[in-house]
Design an enzyme around this catalytic site. Structure first.
Site, PDB file in Angstrom:
ATOM      1  N   ASP A   1       0.830  -1.198   0.000  1.00  8.44           N
ATOM      2  CA  ASP A   1       0.000   0.000   0.000  1.00  8.44           C
ATOM      3  C   ASP A   1       0.868   1.253   0.000  1.00  8.44           C
ATOM      4  OD1 ASP A   1      -1.964   1.895   0.299  1.00  8.44           O
ATOM      5  OD2 ASP A   1      -2.758   1.118   2.177  1.00  8.44           O
TER       6      ASP A   1
ATOM      7  N   ASP B   1      -2.469   6.285  -5.993  1.00  2.08           N
ATOM      8  CA  ASP B   1      -2.681   5.389  -4.859  1.00  2.08           C
ATOM      9  C   ASP B   1      -2.823   3.959  -5.360  1.00  2.08           C
ATOM     10  OD1 ASP B   1      -3.240   4.612  -2.184  1.00  2.08           O
ATOM     11  OD2 ASP B   1      -5.384   4.626  -2.635  1.00  2.08           O
TER      12      ASP B   1
END
Length: 477
Positions: A153, A355
């Site tokens: 992430d 992201d």
């Protein structure tokens, strides 16, 4: 006379077309640039029986890990009944929860943080993010090493895994839960250490003490959480890439949507993130390619090994200063070779970021409206279908084998132009409901987010030391 005039008119039209490209009906420009993708519709619906195709980059590069879709053919987690793939509606619901959390964190609305008591109690929610967690890598942790499947992430900093003993609750995971007492290289971190003091910026919650040992706690926007001891341990990426004394969270109280995986690999910009902790080796540089379907693997590569010479870089924008995120400056979008009429302030006012965990790219309302209208105009030969959740531009492609769609490209500051892969434009629910994989934000002030559907097959390079992000095509091969 009339026939002569008609011939002259035809010649005039041909000349105009040669000069201007007649883009409304043309498939390519005068310079030979193809303006459309033709996609086999079957590729949008990978079969669970499809063989796993491994990325040669991940197989042949010493500092590379295979990236697999969490619920895909290539994932070691798919045989676990507990990791049943969520349906599309749930994926999009979780995606919106993640986006809300990101935008809330960026807008600094969550400024009042409740101070954590000196216990292992659940920390106050502060807007840390999590979603459906699509992509997974395997990392060896401990001595002897135990392979752990971790969601990676770019919007998170602290790496953590589940640990024995589970003081309150642990969610179900595929591999045995890590037992620190069986590792000779594990040790806890003192609550008086600088690393413990750094937890506030890495997790949004200050570290606390339990018998002089540092306790971390992180809660995500969807109410998932992990609480446990801050520790140091040996991390093994590959046989030639081993790191001693990496700070990570050893979680003894964990709950949420991580089912199947052991934890999370934080690739953000804080000093406790994995790229920051390995900076002397990799200089905060890493790259990845997200596979085009769940029956392929991509790669997560640390350092400069194998990075394409064709990478186009854009500076990390200032919109994300003081956060984990990697900011971008979007300056234009083109559809089928035509630049959309979007005022620069539409992008510059709220800013943008990239992201790895957001699924669907979010755009400012005016930008999304322009993209939607242009895309629909170039898809007018296909019947429309009802929208689903956040996706409102959908088509009924029943009975077709292929679909021809306009190419979509993003222009970023610094001159980087990124053409999305053929799988980066559509999100398929079923043949009668294939949707444009973009959504509009609810507010002009919310940041745009370049999501992971649009990143598929691209080589995405994060150069933390150089303050830039780069893109190149065909990144998984």
């Amino acid at each position: 006379m009339n026939s002569t005039r008609n011939v002259l008119n035809i010649i005039l039209i041909l000349c105009v077309c040669l000069s201007w490209g007649c883009t409304d009906g043309a498939q390519k420009r005068e310079n030979g640039e193809i303006l459309t993708h033709t996609i086999e519709l079957s590729s949008l619906f990978p079969s669970s029986s499809s063989p796993c195709v491994l990325s040669t980059r991940a197989s042949n590069t010493k500092s590379s890990l295979h990236v697999t879709h969490r619920h895909g053919t290539c994932s070691s987690l798919t045989s676990d009944k507990a990791t049943t793939s969520p349906d599309h509606a749930e994926i999009l619901r979780l995606d919106q929860a993640r986006v809300n959390s990101i935008q809330s964190k960026l807008s600094k609305k969550l400024t009042d943080r409740v101070r954590q008591s000196k216990s292992t109690a659940l920390p106050a929610k502060d807007g840390s993010i999590f979603g459906s967690g699509n992509y997974v890598v395997s990392v060896g942790i401990g001595t002897p090493k135990r392979d752990q499947s971790l969601i990676f992430d770019t919007g998170s900093d602290l790496t953590w895994i589940q640990c024995e003993p589970c003081v309150q609750t642990c969610y179900s995971q595929k591999a045995p839960i890590f037992n620190p007492s069986s590792s000779s290289s594990y040790y806890n971190v003192s609550c008086s250490s600088a690393a413990c003091s750094s937890l506030s910026s890495a997790t949004g919650n200050s570290g606390s003490c339990s018998a002089s040992t540092c306790v971390y706690g992180i809660q995500y926007g969807d109410q998932s959480f992990s609480v446990g001891f801050l520790a140091k341990e040996k991390f093994t990426l590959t046989s030639s890439n081993v790191f001693d004394g990496v700070y990570f969270g050893c979680g003894e109280n964990n709950q949420g949507l991580f089912t199947g995986v052991a934890g999370l690999l934080g690739l953000g910009r804080d000093k406790l993130s994995f790229p920051s902790q390995t900076a002397t080796t990799y200089n905060k540089i890493f790259s990845y390619c997200l596979p085009s379907s769940s029956s392929y693997t991509g790669h997560l590569t640390f350092g400069t090994a194998g990075i394409s010479r064709s990478v186009k870089f854009t500076p990390i924008s200032t919109i994300t200063e003081g956060t984990s995120f990697y900011g971008l400056d979007i300056v234009a979008i083109t559809v089928g070779g035509q630049k959309l009429a979007i005022a620069p302030a539409v992008f510059s006012t709220p800013g943008a970021l990239i992201d790895s965990g957001t699924v669907i790219t979010r755009l400012p309302p005016k930008a999304y409206a322009a993209l939607k209208d242009a895309f629909k105009a170039k898809m007018s030969q296909y019947p429309s279908a009802s929208g689903v959740s956040i996706l409102d531009t959908c088509f009924d492609l029943s009975g077709l084998k292929t679909v021809t769609i306009p190419k979509v490209a993003f222009s970023f500051s610094g001159g980087a132009v990124v053409e999305l892969g053929s799988t980066g434009v559509l999100y398929a629910f079923k043949m009668s409901q294939v949707c444009l994989a973009f959504a509009g934000n609810s507010d002009d002030t919310n940041a745009a987010i370049f999501g992971n559907v649009q990143q598929q097959t691209l080589e995405v390079v994060y150069d933390g030391a150089g303050g830039r992000v780069g893109f190149a095509p065909n990144g998984c091969s």
